[in-house]
Design an enzyme around this catalytic site. Sequence first.
Site: not given
Ligand code: SF4
Length: 370
Positions: A116, A123
């Site tokens: 991502c 995250c």
């Molecule tokens: S929480 Fe993690 S997977 Fe979701 S948008 Fe943010 S970085 Fe990306």
Amino acid sequence: MKHNDMKINIKELSKEELSAFIESLGLKPYRTEQIINWIYRRYAESFDEMTNLSKDTREQLKETAVIGNLTLLKTLESKDGTQKFLFELEDGELIESVLIPDNERLTLCISSQAGCAMSCGFCLTGNAGFKRNLKSYEVLDQVISVMRIIRDRDLSKNEKSGHHITNIVLMGMGEPLNNFNEIVSALRKITGLMKFSKRRITLSTSGIIPKILALAETGLGVNLAISLNATTDETRSMIMPINKKYPLKDLIKACRQFPLPPRSRITFEYVLISGINDSEEDAFRLVNLLKGIRSKVNLIPYNPPHIAINNHAPKSSARSSHFSRPSESDILAFKEILLNRGLMAVIRKSRGTDISAACGQLKADYTGGK
Ligand code: SF4
């Protein structure tokens, strides 16, 4: 539409495209429905399983087409029943899906991208960076693969297949709205060909405003969840860099414009991080922000990853290594403020913490965080 060996991947075709393909082979039109039934309702992985097609027809299909399947690399099961599936894609990229039982519900959380690009500070997927968008069949096949795994387990235990996925959430690796066309195509197959109820599907976004409005225009009718996590632009931009491009005021305005069916609500996810976004002032600001929106707030106490992680973070973004979970009393106090002012709010239990069930952690465990 062509697979790696230039054969057509059936799972990338819409019903109309499959129909045209079947016709181009000189096969009877009813074969289209038979093949849909095998792939989307009986989870067939090969043409050889399609026993109501003649051997000649199966051979003819094999010459020009394939059924693209994800490769299951690893399954982990938590003490609480949560299961994680690590899948390998054709080019070796890894993605994960998480199956979460909760009373009558069996929710499958699927990935929309390998990695991502959003770099959310809390995250692990955001820490590891972006690899590529998933193709529609790679999104779809997470659902088909797990459906098949559940059915085959039941059969191996001689149980009547009573277990079914009841809910699908796009909350795994990736920002689904940054892979818009492939996600919409996958969701059309999940609702149209698999007949999965759109009301039981939730797409979660970090707040890509133009695509939130575009999602409404598709008429797909799936539920919307916003990963909110802060009540000021300063804090949100620190933990979610996307907020610099799409600030809170505009995001909330887009949520107000999102057409909601009767009795539906927008879910706002709020990862509670000690000393960052868990103050009483934050709770009061959250109440004000969401005033007039049919909403429910999922409070998710921050769950520190239990492995060392790479740190590819932009310098502007606070990272998870500095974060900790608020105390139970602070979590409850935050929730009480929301409830007392009429907001629907629940504290989400951490699920599968013993198997790294937070976003991106299985993949990170498997590759050592790379
Ligand atoms: S929480 Fe993690 S997977 Fe979701 S948008 Fe943010 S970085 Fe990306």
